[in-house]
Write a protein that holds these residues in place. Structure first.
Motif, PDB file in Angstrom:
ATOM      1  N   ARG A 179       0.986  -1.309  -0.054  1.00  0.00           N
ATOM      2  CA  ARG A 179       0.068   0.068   0.016  1.00  0.00           C
ATOM      3  C   ARG A 179       0.953   1.284  -0.244  1.00  0.00           C
ATOM      4  NH1 ARG A 179      -4.747  -1.511   4.376  1.00  0.00           N
ATOM      5  NH2 ARG A 179      -5.477  -2.936   3.559  1.00  0.00           N
ATOM      6  N   SER A 180       2.071   1.187   0.336  1.00  0.00           N
ATOM      7  CA  SER A 180       2.972   2.291   0.664  1.00  0.00           C
ATOM      8  C   SER A 180       4.359   2.108   0.110  1.00  0.00           C
ATOM      9  CB  SER A 180       3.073   2.520   2.178  1.00  0.00           C
ATOM     10  OG  SER A 180       4.123   3.570   2.291  1.00  0.00           O
ATOM     11  N   THR A 181       5.040   3.154  -0.471  1.00  0.00           N
ATOM     12  CA  THR A 181       6.541   2.808  -0.968  1.00  0.00           C
ATOM     13  C   THR A 181       7.280   2.224   0.035  1.00  0.00           C
ATOM     14  OG1 THR A 181       5.801   4.765  -2.409  1.00  0.00           O
ATOM     15  CG2 THR A 181       8.268   4.201  -1.921  1.00  0.00           C
ATOM     16  N   SER A 182       7.026   2.668   1.382  1.00  0.00           N
ATOM     17  CA  SER A 182       7.995   2.036   2.548  1.00  0.00           C
ATOM     18  C   SER A 182       7.786   0.529   2.481  1.00  0.00           C
ATOM     19  CB  SER A 182       7.512   2.820   3.818  1.00  0.00           C
ATOM     20  OG  SER A 182       6.052   2.389   4.025  1.00  0.00           O
ATOM     21  N   ASP A 183       6.548   0.019   2.108  1.00  0.00           N
ATOM     22  CA  ASP A 183       6.240  -1.440   1.983  1.00  0.00           C
ATOM     23  C   ASP A 183       7.550  -2.009   0.928  1.00  0.00           C
ATOM     24  OD1 ASP A 183       4.288  -1.202   3.488  1.00  0.00           O
ATOM     25  OD2 ASP A 183       2.737  -1.351   1.981  1.00  0.00           O
ATOM     26  N   LEU A 184       8.074  -1.636   0.184  1.00  0.00           N
ATOM     27  CA  LEU A 184       9.100  -2.149  -0.560  1.00  0.00           C
ATOM     28  C   LEU A 184      10.325  -2.418   0.068  1.00  0.00           C
ATOM     29  CD1 LEU A 184       8.990   0.435  -3.712  1.00  0.00           C
ATOM     30  CD2 LEU A 184       8.106  -2.061  -3.588  1.00  0.00           C
ATOM     31  N   TRP A 185      10.593  -1.786   1.281  1.00  0.00           N
ATOM     32  CA  TRP A 185      11.831  -1.989   1.978  1.00  0.00           C
ATOM     33  C   TRP A 185      11.414  -2.898   3.089  1.00  0.00           C
ATOM     34  CZ3 TRP A 185      13.543  -0.098  -1.898  1.00  0.00           C
ATOM     35  CH2 TRP A 185      13.212   1.067  -2.539  1.00  0.00           C
ATOM     36  N   ALA A 186      10.627  -3.745   3.250  1.00  0.00           N
ATOM     37  CA  ALA A 186      10.185  -4.667   4.100  1.00  0.00           C
ATOM     38  C   ALA A 186      11.498  -5.872   3.958  1.00  0.00           C
ATOM     39  CB  ALA A 186       8.889  -5.620   4.190  1.00  0.00           C
ATOM     40  N   ASP A 187      11.732  -6.619   5.021  1.00  0.00           N
ATOM     41  CA  ASP A 187      12.631  -7.725   4.885  1.00  0.00           C
ATOM     42  C   ASP A 187      12.309  -8.682   3.959  1.00  0.00           C
ATOM     43  OD1 ASP A 187      14.011  -6.346   6.747  1.00  0.00           O
ATOM     44  OD2 ASP A 187      13.425  -7.367   8.391  1.00  0.00           O
ATOM     45  N   ASP A 188      11.332  -8.941   3.866  1.00  0.00           N
ATOM     46  CA  ASP A 188      10.888 -10.108   2.943  1.00  0.00           C
ATOM     47  C   ASP A 188      10.944 -10.019   1.610  1.00  0.00           C
ATOM     48  OD1 ASP A 188       8.594  -8.563   2.827  1.00  0.00           O
ATOM     49  OD2 ASP A 188       7.081 -10.042   2.840  1.00  0.00           O
ATOM     50  N   LEU A 189      11.256  -8.580   1.247  1.00  0.00           N
ATOM     51  CA  LEU A 189      11.286  -8.266  -0.465  1.00  0.00           C
ATOM     52  C   LEU A 189      12.852  -7.866  -0.538  1.00  0.00           C
ATOM     53  CD1 LEU A 189       8.290  -5.919  -0.947  1.00  0.00           C
ATOM     54  CD2 LEU A 189       9.289  -7.940  -2.500  1.00  0.00           C
ATOM     55  N   ARG A 190      13.732  -8.049   0.227  1.00  0.00           N
ATOM     56  CA  ARG A 190      15.058  -8.139   0.177  1.00  0.00           C
ATOM     57  C   ARG A 190      15.747  -8.786  -1.122  1.00  0.00           C
ATOM     58  NH1 ARG A 190      20.374 -10.247   1.641  1.00  0.00           N
ATOM     59  NH2 ARG A 190      21.989  -8.626   2.188  1.00  0.00           N
ATOM     60  N   GLY A 191      16.274  -8.178  -2.044  1.00  0.00           N
ATOM     61  CA  GLY A 191      16.895  -8.596  -3.337  1.00  0.00           C
ATOM     62  C   GLY A 191      15.658  -8.940  -4.200  1.00  0.00           C
ATOM     63  N   ARG A 192      14.354  -8.725  -3.977  1.00  0.00           N
ATOM     64  CA  ARG A 192      13.436  -8.784  -4.864  1.00  0.00           C
ATOM     65  C   ARG A 192      12.552  -7.726  -5.398  1.00  0.00           C
ATOM     66  NH1 ARG A 192      12.087 -14.377  -4.037  1.00  0.00           N
ATOM     67  NH2 ARG A 192      11.197 -14.204  -6.096  1.00  0.00           N
ATOM     68  N   VAL A 193      13.399  -6.496  -5.408  1.00  0.00           N
ATOM     69  CA  VAL A 193      12.861  -5.291  -5.653  1.00  0.00           C
ATOM     70  C   VAL A 193      13.769  -4.658  -6.936  1.00  0.00           C
ATOM     71  CG1 VAL A 193      12.562  -2.851  -4.871  1.00  0.00           C
ATOM     72  CG2 VAL A 193      11.884  -4.867  -3.506  1.00  0.00           C
ATOM     73  N   THR A 194      12.986  -4.097  -7.824  1.00  0.00           N
ATOM     74  CA  THR A 194      13.997  -3.266  -8.764  1.00  0.00           C
ATOM     75  C   THR A 194      13.328  -1.856  -8.811  1.00  0.00           C
ATOM     76  OG1 THR A 194      12.524  -3.784 -10.616  1.00  0.00           O
ATOM     77  CG2 THR A 194      14.462  -5.222 -10.139  1.00  0.00           C
ATOM     78  N   LEU A 195      14.072  -0.979  -9.159  1.00  0.00           N
ATOM     79  CA  LEU A 195      13.686   0.528  -9.338  1.00  0.00           C
ATOM     80  C   LEU A 195      14.119   1.032 -10.666  1.00  0.00           C
ATOM     81  CD1 LEU A 195      15.104   2.399  -6.136  1.00  0.00           C
ATOM     82  CD2 LEU A 195      12.699   1.512  -6.558  1.00  0.00           C
ATOM     83  N   LEU A 196      13.587   1.979 -11.253  1.00  0.00           N
ATOM     84  CA  LEU A 196      13.745   2.272 -12.673  1.00  0.00           C
ATOM     85  C   LEU A 196      15.073   2.973 -12.756  1.00  0.00           C
ATOM     86  CD1 LEU A 196      10.304   3.708 -13.664  1.00  0.00           C
ATOM     87  CD2 LEU A 196      11.260   1.519 -14.624  1.00  0.00           C
ATOM     88  N   SER A 197      15.986   2.896 -13.545  1.00  0.00           N
ATOM     89  CA  SER A 197      17.270   3.425 -13.769  1.00  0.00           C
ATOM     90  C   SER A 197      17.221   5.099 -14.187  1.00  0.00           C
ATOM     91  CB  SER A 197      18.283   2.698 -14.574  1.00  0.00           C
ATOM     92  OG  SER A 197      17.531   2.494 -15.826  1.00  0.00           O
ATOM     93  N   GLY A 198      16.245   5.288 -14.681  1.00  0.00           N
ATOM     94  CA  GLY A 198      16.560   7.008 -15.243  1.00  0.00           C
ATOM     95  C   GLY A 198      15.950   7.695 -14.289  1.00  0.00           C
ATOM     96  N   LEU A 199      16.820   8.801 -14.165  1.00  0.00           N
ATOM     97  CA  LEU A 199      16.778   9.888 -12.883  1.00  0.00           C
ATOM     98  C   LEU A 199      15.269  10.476 -13.056  1.00  0.00           C
ATOM     99  CD1 LEU A 199      17.736  11.792 -10.905  1.00  0.00           C
ATOM    100  CD2 LEU A 199      18.437  13.052 -12.623  1.00  0.00           C
ATOM    101  N   ASP A 200      14.687  10.677 -14.177  1.00  0.00           N
ATOM    102  CA  ASP A 200      13.457  11.522 -14.483  1.00  0.00           C
ATOM    103  C   ASP A 200      12.288  10.455 -14.199  1.00  0.00           C
ATOM    104  OD1 ASP A 200      14.175  14.528 -15.653  1.00  0.00           O
ATOM    105  OD2 ASP A 200      15.372  13.181 -16.415  1.00  0.00           O
ATOM    106  N   GLU A 201      12.810   9.314 -14.395  1.00  0.00           N
ATOM    107  CA  GLU A 201      11.741   8.152 -14.239  1.00  0.00           C
ATOM    108  C   GLU A 201      11.407   7.974 -12.821  1.00  0.00           C
ATOM    109  OE1 GLU A 201      12.429   8.537 -18.434  1.00  0.00           O
ATOM    110  OE2 GLU A 201      13.820   8.204 -16.820  1.00  0.00           O
TER     111      GLU A 201
END
Length: 387
Positions: A179-201
């Motif tokens: 529900r929240s961007t902060s949920d991406l940083w939960a322990d069960d998602l370690r190594g299973r998250v990607t972010l967009l590489s482009g600065l503007d994106e």
């Protein structure tokens, strides 16, 4: 290829270094020098440059584009349509020599992402459109897209399509909601998250996760997300940075959650209903890729007619049903809802094509990165990403 391209350090840095100077770009074109001789009255043609896979095509013949063909039949204007824009910076490099030297580009209409459109407006490389001759745009343009900071009153640009940068995840495999961007940083998602590489994106959503108003973010806000992201790279919480290849990672299950574009997720959901798209509680970025008329275009009036044609709700609905991005013409929703085909009618209820009021309250258009900020910010971000 990503329609919202990767920002590459060399491309952005070189452009910034070459064109910026003492507050006035070296290649700035004065308003009186932007218009060329308009041959529209006698030459019923038009050159339209767009991204690949960004217009409706015939199911049986991909060389046919129903809405574009109908425009030609209705107006008698023949359109040369090229899918030549694969990357904003690459396209900038292709046509900037002509624009900075006050020469024709050979194109009457182009589609570029708003962060790049901001650069074109700042340099004086595009012409104002005559809204008096564009009644559909004046009447039907989404109010939330009417006043971007880079183009007051949308005088030089009109959204072709819009979209949302949010979070996509596999709810079944993750076993819980995000529900929240902060949920991406939960322990069960370690190594299973990607972010967009482009600065503007990428930057806006990360700032929103910190509670920042992205319409007025500051350099301190930027440096804070860089510090946070760098720590998550070192701890291996972030698997990698991606372009549109996050689609494959999410589909295979190598990644459980990622920064994503709304239009891509609609396509993913057709094959995997477990994929969900989230506009986080803190908000998400609303963006657009916009139609613009370059300086000295030889068919400006024809180009204005084409822009206005695509703001007819019937035409906008046909395009939206094919590309599945956020439609910049809210009135097209009623057209789709009345469709006899159930699958087409269902698109009218999809909030990723027609955001509802609750979702719109969480959407914002980010302040553009200024020319003074861009080189240093791109260098810092690309150092973290590894570009």
């Amino acid at each position: 290829m990503s329609r919202r391209s990767l920002l590459r350090a060399l491309g952005a840095g070189a452009a910034g270094a070459t064109l910026a100077g003492c507050g006035v770009p070296a290649a700035f074109v004065e308003p009186g020098d932007r218009a060329g001789h308009d041959s529209s009255a006698t030459d019923h043609t038009l050159h339209f440059a767009n991204w690949p896979l960004y217009i409706d095509t015939d199911d049986d013949n991909e060389s046919k584009r129903p809405t574009l063909d109908a425009f030609s039949q209705r107006t008698g204007i023949s359109v040369t349509y090229t899918e030549e824009i694969n990357d904003n910076d690459e396209f900038f490099g292709k046509i900037s020599p002509a624009l900075m030297n006050h020469q024709q580009t050979g194109r009457d209409l182009i589609v570029i992402s708003d962060w790049m459109a901001a650069r074109f407006v700042r340099l004086g490389w595009v012409q104002e459109m005559d809204r008096a001759k564009q009644p559909n745009v004046a009447k039907y343009l989404d109010p939330q897209l009417r006043t971007p900071a880079f183009d007051e009153g949308r005088r030089h640009s009109v959204p072709w399509q819009s979209g949302i940068t949010g979070i996509a995840y596999n709810r079944k495999k993750l076993g819980r909601e995000i529900r929240s961007t902060s949920d991406l940083w939960a322990d069960d998602l370690r190594g299973r998250v990607t972010l967009l590489s482009g600065l503007d994106e990428s930057f806006a959503l990360l700032m929103q996760g910190n509670g920042v108003d992205i319409t007025r973010w500051t350099a301190d806000d930027f440096h804070e997300i860089c510090e946070q992201t760098e720590k998550r790279v070192r701890s291996k919480h972030i698997r990698r940075f991606t372009g549109n290849d996050y689609i494959k990672d999410l589909a295979t299950g190598d990644v459980l959650a990622c920064q994503a574009y709304s239009g891509d997720v609609i396509q993913l959901q057709a094959d995997n209903p477990d994929i969900e798209f989230v506009v986080p509680e803190e908000g998400a970025e609303l963006w657009a890729e916009s139609l613009m008329i370059p300086n000295l275009a030889r068919h400006k009036r024809n180009a204005e007619k084409l822009v206005d044609y695509y703001y007819d709700p019937e035409v906008a609905a046909e395009l939206a049903a094919w590309v599945n991005y956020v439609c910049p013409v809210p009135a097209a929703r009623d057209v789709l809802a009345a469709a006899k085909d159930e699958e087409t009618a269902a698109l009218a209820e999809d909030p990723l094509i027609f955001p509802d009021d609750a979702m719109r309250e969480r959407l914002a258009i980010a302040r553009d990165i200024t020319s003074e900020e861009r080189m240093d910010f791109a260098k810092k971000w690309n150092g973290i990403v590894g570009l």
